[in-house]
Write a protein that holds these residues in place. Structure first.
Motif, mmCIF file in Angstrom:
data_model
loop_
_atom_site.group_PDB
_atom_site.id
_atom_site.type_symbol
_atom_site.label_atom_id
_atom_site.label_comp_id
_atom_site.label_asym_id
_atom_site.label_seq_id
_atom_site.Cartn_x
_atom_site.Cartn_y
_atom_site.Cartn_z
ATOM 1 N N ALA A 1 -1.869 17.082 0.189
ATOM 2 C CA ALA A 1 -2.485 17.182 1.516
ATOM 3 C C ALA A 1 -2.256 15.913 2.322
ATOM 4 C CB ALA A 1 -3.981 17.470 1.374
ATOM 5 N N VAL A 2 -2.419 14.757 1.663
ATOM 6 C CA VAL A 2 -2.176 13.484 2.352
ATOM 7 C C VAL A 2 -0.692 13.315 2.631
ATOM 8 C CG1 VAL A 2 -2.338 10.973 2.152
ATOM 9 C CG2 VAL A 2 -4.224 12.410 1.356
ATOM 10 N N ALA A 3 0.139 13.648 1.652
ATOM 11 C CA ALA A 3 1.578 13.455 1.807
ATOM 12 C C ALA A 3 2.162 14.350 2.891
ATOM 13 C CB ALA A 3 2.280 13.723 0.477
ATOM 14 N N ASP A 4 1.585 15.533 3.085
ATOM 15 C CA ASP A 4 2.108 16.461 4.089
ATOM 16 C C ASP A 4 1.723 16.048 5.504
ATOM 17 O OD1 ASP A 4 3.339 17.989 2.201
ATOM 18 O OD2 ASP A 4 1.683 19.424 2.001
ATOM 19 N N HIS A 5 0.712 15.180 5.634
ATOM 20 C CA HIS A 5 0.288 14.709 6.963
ATOM 21 C C HIS A 5 0.995 13.394 7.235
ATOM 22 C CE1 HIS A 5 -2.225 13.382 10.295
ATOM 23 N NE2 HIS A 5 -2.733 14.607 10.352
ATOM 24 N N HIS A 6 1.873 13.389 8.227
ATOM 25 C CA HIS A 6 2.746 12.225 8.432
ATOM 26 C C HIS A 6 1.953 10.946 8.674
ATOM 27 C CE1 HIS A 6 6.310 9.974 9.462
ATOM 28 N NE2 HIS A 6 5.775 9.636 10.621
ATOM 29 N N VAL A 7 0.990 10.983 9.566
ATOM 30 C CA VAL A 7 0.238 9.765 9.911
ATOM 31 C C VAL A 7 -0.595 9.297 8.726
ATOM 32 C CG1 VAL A 7 -1.515 8.776 11.437
ATOM 33 C CG2 VAL A 7 0.188 10.357 12.364
ATOM 34 N N LEU A 8 -1.273 10.229 8.053
ATOM 35 C CA LEU A 8 -2.105 9.861 6.905
ATOM 36 C C LEU A 8 -1.261 9.282 5.776
ATOM 37 C CD1 LEU A 8 -4.799 12.683 6.549
ATOM 38 C CD2 LEU A 8 -5.109 10.322 7.302
ATOM 39 N N SER A 9 -0.100 9.865 5.513
ATOM 40 C CA SER A 9 0.741 9.377 4.421
ATOM 41 C C SER A 9 1.257 7.975 4.708
ATOM 42 C CB SER A 9 1.914 10.332 4.193
ATOM 43 O OG SER A 9 2.765 10.376 5.325
ATOM 44 N N VAL A 10 1.621 7.714 5.955
ATOM 45 C CA VAL A 10 2.096 6.381 6.331
ATOM 46 C C VAL A 10 0.987 5.345 6.177
ATOM 47 C CG1 VAL A 10 2.783 4.986 8.323
ATOM 48 C CG2 VAL A 10 3.979 7.132 7.823
ATOM 49 N N LEU A 11 -0.196 5.658 6.698
ATOM 50 C CA LEU A 11 -1.308 4.709 6.610
ATOM 51 C C LEU A 11 -1.774 4.538 5.166
ATOM 52 C CD1 LEU A 11 -3.427 5.731 9.742
ATOM 53 C CD2 LEU A 11 -1.862 3.793 9.487
ATOM 54 N N ALA A 12 -1.749 5.624 4.384
ATOM 55 C CA ALA A 12 -2.197 5.543 2.990
ATOM 56 C C ALA A 12 -1.294 4.621 2.179
ATOM 57 C CB ALA A 12 -2.237 6.937 2.373
ATOM 58 N N LEU A 13 0.023 4.786 2.303
ATOM 59 C CA LEU A 13 0.926 3.939 1.527
ATOM 60 C C LEU A 13 0.992 2.531 2.098
ATOM 61 C CD1 LEU A 13 3.893 6.146 0.322
ATOM 62 C CD2 LEU A 13 1.672 5.689 -0.692
ATOM 63 N N GLY A 14 0.817 2.373 3.394
ATOM 64 C CA GLY A 14 0.728 1.026 3.949
ATOM 65 C C GLY A 14 -0.477 0.277 3.417
ATOM 66 N N GLY A 15 -1.631 0.957 3.401
ATOM 67 C CA GLY A 15 -2.831 0.334 2.836
ATOM 68 C C GLY A 15 -2.707 0.095 1.347
ATOM 69 N N LEU A 16 -2.045 1.019 0.636
ATOM 70 C CA LEU A 16 -1.841 0.848 -0.806
ATOM 71 C C LEU A 16 -0.987 -0.384 -1.092
ATOM 72 C CD1 LEU A 16 -2.473 2.303 -3.521
ATOM 73 C CD2 LEU A 16 -0.222 3.385 -3.319
ATOM 74 N N ALA A 17 0.025 -0.629 -0.262
ATOM 75 C CA ALA A 17 0.867 -1.814 -0.446
ATOM 76 C C ALA A 17 0.057 -3.095 -0.270
ATOM 77 C CB ALA A 17 2.029 -1.782 0.548
ATOM 78 N N VAL A 18 -0.868 -3.103 0.664
ATOM 79 C CA VAL A 18 -1.708 -4.283 0.892
ATOM 80 C C VAL A 18 -2.611 -4.538 -0.310
ATOM 81 C CG1 VAL A 18 -3.538 -5.269 2.327
ATOM 82 C CG2 VAL A 18 -1.643 -4.028 3.398
ATOM 83 N N VAL A 19 -3.173 -3.482 -0.865
ATOM 84 C CA VAL A 19 -4.132 -3.630 -1.961
ATOM 85 C C VAL A 19 -3.447 -3.942 -3.285
ATOM 86 C CG1 VAL A 19 -5.904 -2.430 -3.295
ATOM 87 C CG2 VAL A 19 -5.822 -2.154 -0.818
ATOM 88 N N LEU A 20 -2.339 -3.264 -3.578
ATOM 89 C CA LEU A 20 -1.680 -3.452 -4.875
ATOM 90 C C LEU A 20 -1.014 -4.811 -4.989
ATOM 91 C CD1 LEU A 20 -0.047 -0.002 -5.705
ATOM 92 C CD2 LEU A 20 -2.265 -0.917 -6.395
ATOM 93 N N ALA A 21 -0.434 -5.320 -3.895
ATOM 94 C CA ALA A 21 0.170 -6.661 -3.882
ATOM 95 C C ALA A 21 1.220 -6.830 -4.981
ATOM 96 C CB ALA A 21 -0.914 -7.733 -4.011
ATOM 97 N N ILE A 22 2.166 -5.894 -5.058
ATOM 98 C CA ILE A 22 3.205 -5.952 -6.088
ATOM 99 C C ILE A 22 4.329 -6.864 -5.627
ATOM 100 C CG2 ILE A 22 4.695 -4.549 -7.562
ATOM 101 C CD1 ILE A 22 3.024 -2.140 -6.710
ATOM 102 N N CYS A 23 4.932 -7.577 -6.561
ATOM 103 C CA CYS A 23 6.058 -8.451 -6.255
ATOM 104 C C CYS A 23 7.202 -7.627 -5.670
ATOM 105 C CB CYS A 23 6.506 -9.180 -7.511
ATOM 106 S SG CYS A 23 7.873 -10.323 -7.244
ATOM 107 N N SER A 24 7.926 -8.209 -4.711
ATOM 108 C CA SER A 24 8.979 -7.471 -4.013
ATOM 109 C C SER A 24 10.133 -7.091 -4.921
ATOM 110 C CB SER A 24 9.503 -8.298 -2.834
ATOM 111 O OG SER A 24 9.994 -9.553 -3.268
ATOM 112 N N GLU A 25 10.331 -7.812 -6.043
ATOM 113 C CA GLU A 25 11.392 -7.443 -6.966
ATOM 114 C C GLU A 25 11.058 -6.196 -7.782
ATOM 115 O OE1 GLU A 25 10.354 -10.713 -7.005
ATOM 116 O OE2 GLU A 25 12.117 -11.891 -6.417
ATOM 117 N N ALA A 26 9.798 -5.761 -7.739
ATOM 118 C CA ALA A 26 9.368 -4.649 -8.582
ATOM 119 C C ALA A 26 8.756 -3.489 -7.812
ATOM 120 C CB ALA A 26 8.354 -5.148 -9.622
#
Length: 336
Positions: free
Chosen positions: A245-270
């Motif tokens: 449901a989130v993935a099918d909604h363009h705006v929600l999917s973009v904001l969800a993965l953008g926020g996930l990137a901020v929270v997870l803080a994974i190294c750019s090599e990985a």
């Protein structure tokens, strides 16, 4: 009463007061070992299928990303030891309009983890580089270097457009943020880094290499384990219907993965291997994850607050996040 501390002692005292918010890699590794040894108990108390799925996803992400993480850490340590900020300062033009894109292009040739890019940007500012150019280099170096691009190609086999999209989105983000900061940023917010770094000595090269490599390995390795565990948990615990449901909604999917990137803080090599595992989401949404992550996350915000001050971080982080999302979406529309 006047202080009797010398310049080096004063700088060391200021540095010691700065908060260091990081994931201790040794603690994370210990937790993983405990989890592996308690696998039998967990198998009996949890759904065996879900546990096997979680373990498979987690191990696959870590094993795929680890070689690139180690390579990036070694190159980052070598860059820290051999390429001085003074050298970079001499190569960059004096005009901000020319220095900003030049600093972004310099990031393509100097691999390094985002953890190392923050102090390098502070040292560049202390050596007279335009603040906007130093900040541009800080955003570009961890995102558009060859190690990150090769890792992205391995994580997304048969999709060279994803590698090109990541390069263009991250480069466009760094240049845009640098030019915007040149026009609207208050240069006094970066003076704190100039005062902190101006009196710091470089020390022996072998010590700089070992210290930078050891720090980046433990710090980035710890965040890699956290990111892989979070991605595996997302695949197992979150209902597939909700993910779709989130993935099918363009705006929600973009904001969800953008926020996930901020929270997870994974190294750019990985981070590309984590993004590749999120198959429910579109390539554009996963591109947002890859462009936002090296530019702004929780550990970078903490490091920037310590280096440049809280006022800087409070303004720079929202600006970078907004520009990164917009640039990634625009590039995704064109290339993906």
């Amino acid at each position: 009463m006047k202080s009797t501390l010398g310049p080096g002692q004063a700088a060391q005292e200021v540095t010691s007061r700065e908060p260091r918010r990081r994931v201790d890699g040794r603690l994370v590794v210990l937790l993983v070992v405990v989890a592996l040894y308690s696998r039998g108990t967990l198998t009996g108390s949890l759904n065996p299928v879900a546990l096997r799925t979680w373990t498979t996803v987690f191990v696959a992400i870590v094993i795929q990303a680890l070689p690139f993480l180690v390579l990036g850490v070694l190159i980052s340590g070598a860059i820290t030891a051999l390429v001085s900020p003074t050298m970079l300062a001499r190569l960059l033009p004096k005009s901000p309009a020319l220095a900003v894109p030049s600093a972004a292009l310099a990031g393509t040739a100097l691999p390094g983890c985002e953890c190392a890019s923050v102090p390098i940007a502070g040292r560049l500012g202390a050596r007279g580089v335009q603040p906007a150019a130093a900040l541009t280099f800080m955003l570009a170096a961890p995102a558009v270097n060859p190690v990150v691009l090769v890792a992205t190609a391995v994580a997304f086999p048969g999709r060279p457009e994803m590698v090109l999209a990541r390069f263009c989105g991250s480069l466009l983000t760094s240049v845009t943020v640098g030019l915007l900061w040149w026009r609207v940023g208050d240069q006094r917010w970066v003076e704190r880094a100039r005062r902190r770094m101006s009196s710091a000595g470089d020390g022996p090269r072998w010590l700089a290499f070992s210290s930078a490599a050891r720090h980046d390995l433990w710090d980035a390795g710890g965040w890699l384990v956290v990111g892989a565990a979070a991605a595996a948990t997302l695949q197992v615990l979150v209902p597939r219907s909700l993910l779709l449901a989130v993935a099918d909604h363009h705006v929600l999917s973009v904001l969800a993965l953008g926020g996930l990137a901020v929270v997870l803080a994974i190294c750019s090599e990985a981070d590309a291997f984590v993004a590749a595992s999120l198959r429910e989401f579109s390539l554009t949404a996963r591109l947002v994850f890859l462009v936002v992550g090296p530019a702004v996350d929780v550990k970078l915000i903490a490091m920037q607050a310590g280096m440049f001050g809280r006022q800087f971080a409070a303004r720079f982080a929202p600006l970078t996040f907004s520009v990164a999302v917009v640039c990634a979406v625009l590039v995704g529309r064109v290339l993906l």
